[in-house]
Design a protein around this motif. Structure first.
Motif, PDB file in Angstrom:
ATOM      1  N   UNK A 209       0.805  -1.220   0.000  1.00 46.10           N
ATOM      2  CA  UNK A 209       0.000   0.000   0.000  1.00 46.10           C
ATOM      3  C   UNK A 209       0.837   1.269   0.000  1.00 46.10           C
ATOM      4  N   UNK A 210       2.087   1.171   0.479  1.00 42.90           N
ATOM      5  CA  UNK A 210       2.955   2.351   0.487  1.00 42.90           C
ATOM      6  C   UNK A 210       3.054   2.920  -0.928  1.00 42.90           C
ATOM      7  N   UNK A 211       3.292   2.021  -1.912  1.00 40.75           N
ATOM      8  CA  UNK A 211       3.583   2.492  -3.268  1.00 40.75           C
ATOM      9  C   UNK A 211       2.347   2.766  -4.102  1.00 40.75           C
ATOM     10  N   UNK A 212       1.186   2.270  -3.655  1.00 39.57           N
ATOM     11  CA  UNK A 212      -0.022   2.673  -4.358  1.00 39.57           C
ATOM     12  C   UNK A 212      -0.461   4.056  -3.875  1.00 39.57           C
ATOM     13  N   UNK A 213       0.140   4.544  -2.799  1.00 41.37           N
ATOM     14  CA  UNK A 213      -0.131   5.911  -2.365  1.00 41.37           C
ATOM     15  C   UNK A 213      -1.505   6.088  -1.757  1.00 41.37           C
ATOM     16  N   UNK A 214      -2.017   5.048  -1.111  1.00 43.15           N
ATOM     17  CA  UNK A 214      -3.374   5.156  -0.565  1.00 43.15           C
ATOM     18  C   UNK A 214      -3.453   6.087   0.641  1.00 43.15           C
ATOM     19  N   UNK A 215      -2.321   6.357   1.285  1.00 49.96           N
ATOM     20  CA  UNK A 215      -2.306   7.394   2.333  1.00 49.96           C
ATOM     21  C   UNK A 215      -1.117   8.323   2.094  1.00 49.96           C
ATOM     22  N   UNK A 216      -1.185   9.519   2.693  1.00 52.91           N
ATOM     23  CA  UNK A 216      -0.117  10.502   2.510  1.00 52.91           C
ATOM     24  C   UNK A 216       1.040  10.263   3.469  1.00 52.91           C
ATOM     25  N   UNK A 217       0.759   9.637   4.606  1.00 54.08           N
ATOM     26  CA  UNK A 217       1.785   9.407   5.621  1.00 54.08           C
ATOM     27  C   UNK A 217       1.690   7.954   6.079  1.00 54.08           C
ATOM     28  N   UNK A 218       2.807   7.236   6.006  1.00 53.83           N
ATOM     29  CA  UNK A 218       2.838   5.837   6.452  1.00 53.83           C
ATOM     30  C   UNK A 218       3.742   5.763   7.675  1.00 53.83           C
ATOM     31  N   UNK A 219       3.206   5.258   8.789  1.00 56.50           N
ATOM     32  CA  UNK A 219       3.905   5.282  10.073  1.00 56.50           C
ATOM     33  C   UNK A 219       4.239   3.860  10.528  1.00 56.50           C
ATOM     34  N   UNK A 220       5.464   3.700  11.016  1.00 53.99           N
ATOM     35  CA  UNK A 220       5.890   2.395  11.541  1.00 53.99           C
ATOM     36  C   UNK A 220       7.072   2.624  12.482  1.00 53.99           C
ATOM     37  N   UNK A 221       7.496   1.564  13.172  1.00 55.80           N
ATOM     38  CA  UNK A 221       8.681   1.730  14.013  1.00 55.80           C
ATOM     39  C   UNK A 221       9.926   1.762  13.127  1.00 55.80           C
ATOM     40  N   UNK A 222      11.045   2.177  13.707  1.00 51.72           N
ATOM     41  CA  UNK A 222      12.249   2.425  12.925  1.00 51.72           C
ATOM     42  C   UNK A 222      12.872   1.176  12.326  1.00 51.72           C
ATOM     43  N   UNK A 223      12.661   0.041  12.954  1.00 58.47           N
ATOM     44  CA  UNK A 223      13.204  -1.197  12.393  1.00 58.47           C
ATOM     45  C   UNK A 223      12.476  -1.540  11.094  1.00 58.47           C
ATOM     46  N   UNK A 224      11.149  -1.561  11.188  1.00 61.37           N
ATOM     47  CA  UNK A 224      10.323  -1.913  10.026  1.00 61.37           C
ATOM     48  C   UNK A 224      10.507  -0.883   8.907  1.00 61.37           C
ATOM     49  N   UNK A 225      10.541   0.391   9.272  1.00 57.81           N
ATOM     50  CA  UNK A 225      10.684   1.445   8.265  1.00 57.81           C
ATOM     51  C   UNK A 225      12.018   1.374   7.546  1.00 57.81           C
ATOM     52  N   UNK A 226      13.068   1.072   8.304  1.00 58.40           N
ATOM     53  CA  UNK A 226      14.388   0.951   7.702  1.00 58.40           C
ATOM     54  C   UNK A 226      14.431  -0.225   6.731  1.00 58.40           C
ATOM     55  N   UNK A 227      13.867  -1.347   7.150  1.00 58.12           N
ATOM     56  CA  UNK A 227      13.825  -2.522   6.258  1.00 58.12           C
ATOM     57  C   UNK A 227      12.989  -2.193   5.016  1.00 58.12           C
TER      58      UNK A 227
END
Lengths: 332, 332
Positions: A209-227
């Motif tokens: 869903x990140x790349x389909x752009x369904x939301x303007x802001x995607x939030x996660x913890x730093x481990x998951x976001x870095x991966x």
């Protein structure tokens, strides 16, 4: 002095942005003799009166532990540059150096706003609808729900200010869209976000869903976001390399490649990592921008422009103001 | 009965694989009247004597909670098919249905080997050097270090057996390559892995390292693995859609597209998700393969072939045998 190529990238990038933005002043912090000779050899046609040099006897290396840099490298270019933001001598600091050390110095010198436990690293990523903001990208490995809520608000402020988006939508990155999915922190964060009326929280978002752009802001913890960010870079490189391969093999492939290449270049710029260079450390009382260590000149100019935009749009102040609405909300 | 298209995909895929593998027998479990009519309308030139039908009055839906399916759907096609593996009536079960329910029934009916806390979901992903195995992909959201060690061993057994790789390398997915990176579970898992001499543990791998193929097996908890896999799918779709866009716009773009398309198709097959369909539930005392819910006929044949390979190579038994070497190692 930071990044793989140090001043050989940062100086020409600064000269490029300086030529385009006559109202700006630049301070280059580092080894003065090295900076002086590079600046003068490269600035033939540029007015360098708006570029000041400040000497720093040492530099933080990529191998320095953040705690070591914080304690023993107070005469480093990184420390001096961040300190200039603290004292008001500079409006923003841009560095291509050691991310952990930059974060440690940012927290120590600039401090976070009350109500923000730790800063979050945030970057825009290209999507089918333009771009979205992804955070945290590695500053916070284990996150409490309250931190995910803080990240959501800070990402929304960034999207609202930079993109003139009056009501940016926020999603929590999860492994399914149903309420029962994810760990306790994510489920609690979802509950807390639904209670902050100023935020447009829309629910869980899955990885694709990140790349389909369904939301303007995607939030996660730093481990998951870095991966997630590095996997994206890896897949993009894998796929673009494979395109190069098929257009480099055989006479026919090379022939078609010659015709297709200009169009493929256009394709490549749509997700060009250079264009998306410049990660923000949100939640600090000041503007601190991290450029990718491997950035080239063009890429570093994007990090500089990100810093200019943060100062123009007063992102840090906006985050501070938005925090007040939450505290108001909590009191009621 | 599972997946978006149910028997309209599973029946033709079964017929295709049956035609290629005359030594195999197939059991289709589901609504018998539906299966019968579809089977007879599609099997014109195929000998269906090796395809048996077993009636199941209900089916697990995608919306069923695993706990609900486990308790109340013991007459479902999924339950009956898994039970056939338990009883020995079938060597493997392939399903395109609800992943959580399939996992719950697999654990309940087949059980895990002693020494395996929970099964892990594992899939091959394409890399610059061929493919690597990524696990866990979502069965275990919060993982202890010991589980990451179990996943490592099981992934290594799969790589060794399927790819005839005598010494598959194993990496733990992390946000940096230095020893100090990551959370406590990952650091402890790294320590434990370095003490298991039969395993070729090589260190931490970052997100982009998955696709460069620097290790044969990439291990992470199920939350991170699920996000990594779905982010990969999202980026791949984003990039391939953008390629289509540039070759569909304008007369010149369409003209070049017509010439380039056969080569781009070749490119597309290199990371074609259909080819990588078929996730294994490793650690169970039996072979259970999950096909993607959106799989088409061709894609479902890959899931069937994955099941055949698991049975041929006796993956479950190999995992059991390898576990013994670890317990021996712990006793010393």
């Amino acid at each position: 002095m930071g990044g793989d190529l140090g001043p050989r990238v940062t100086i020409p990038a600064t000269l490029e942005v300086a030529a385009q933005s006559p109202q700006l002043e630049f301070i280059l912090v580092g080894d003065k003799s090295q900076l002086t000779s590079l600046l003068h050899s490269q600035s033939e046609n540029t007015d360098v009166s708006r570029i000041k040099l400040v000497h720093a006897p040492v530099a933080v290396t990529m191998g320095d532990k953040p705690s070591h840099a914080l304690r023993y490298k107070r005469d480093s270019s990184m420390w001096i540059a961040v300190e200039m933001v603290r004292s008001g001598a500079a409006d923003a600091c841009v560095s291509g150096g050691n991310t952990g050390a930059l974060m440690a110095m940012g927290r120590h010198l600039l401090k976070t706003f009350p109500g923000i436990d730790r800063p979050a690293i945030c970057k825009p990523v290209p999507t089918e609808r333009g771009h979205s903001y992804l955070l945290d990208l590695g500053a916070n490995i284990n996150c409490q729900a309250q931190q995910l809520v803080q990240f959501s608000m800070m990402g929304a402020v960034l999207a609202a200010s930079v993109d003139q988006n009056p009501n940016p939508s926020i999603g929590l990155l999860n492994i399914g869209e149903e309420n029962t999915k994810g760990n306790d922190q994510i489920q609690l964060a979802a509950h807390l976000l639904s209670q902050w009326p100023q935020l447009n929280y829309t629910g869980y978002v899955e990885g694709d869903g990140i790349y389909s752009g369904i939301v303007d802001v995607v939030v996660c913890d730093g481990f998951v976001g870095n991966v997630a960010l590095k996997v994206s870079e890896g897949v993009a490189r894998f796929l673009t390399d494979r395109v190069e391969d098929i257009f480099n093999v055989g006479l026919y492939g090379r022939l078609v490649g010659r015709i297709a290449r200009p169009l493929l270049r256009k394709w490549h710029t749509q997700f060009d990592p250079a264009r998306y260079n410049g990660a923000s450390f949100l939640g600090l009382r000041g503007t601190l921008i991290k450029s990718h260590g491997g950035a080239d000149q063009r890429s570093f100019t994007y990090a500089l422009r990100t810093a200019i935009e943060h100062v123009d749009k007063q992102i840090a102040t906006c985050i501070h103001d938005q925090l007040a609405t939450y505290q108001g909300c909590r009191r009621n």
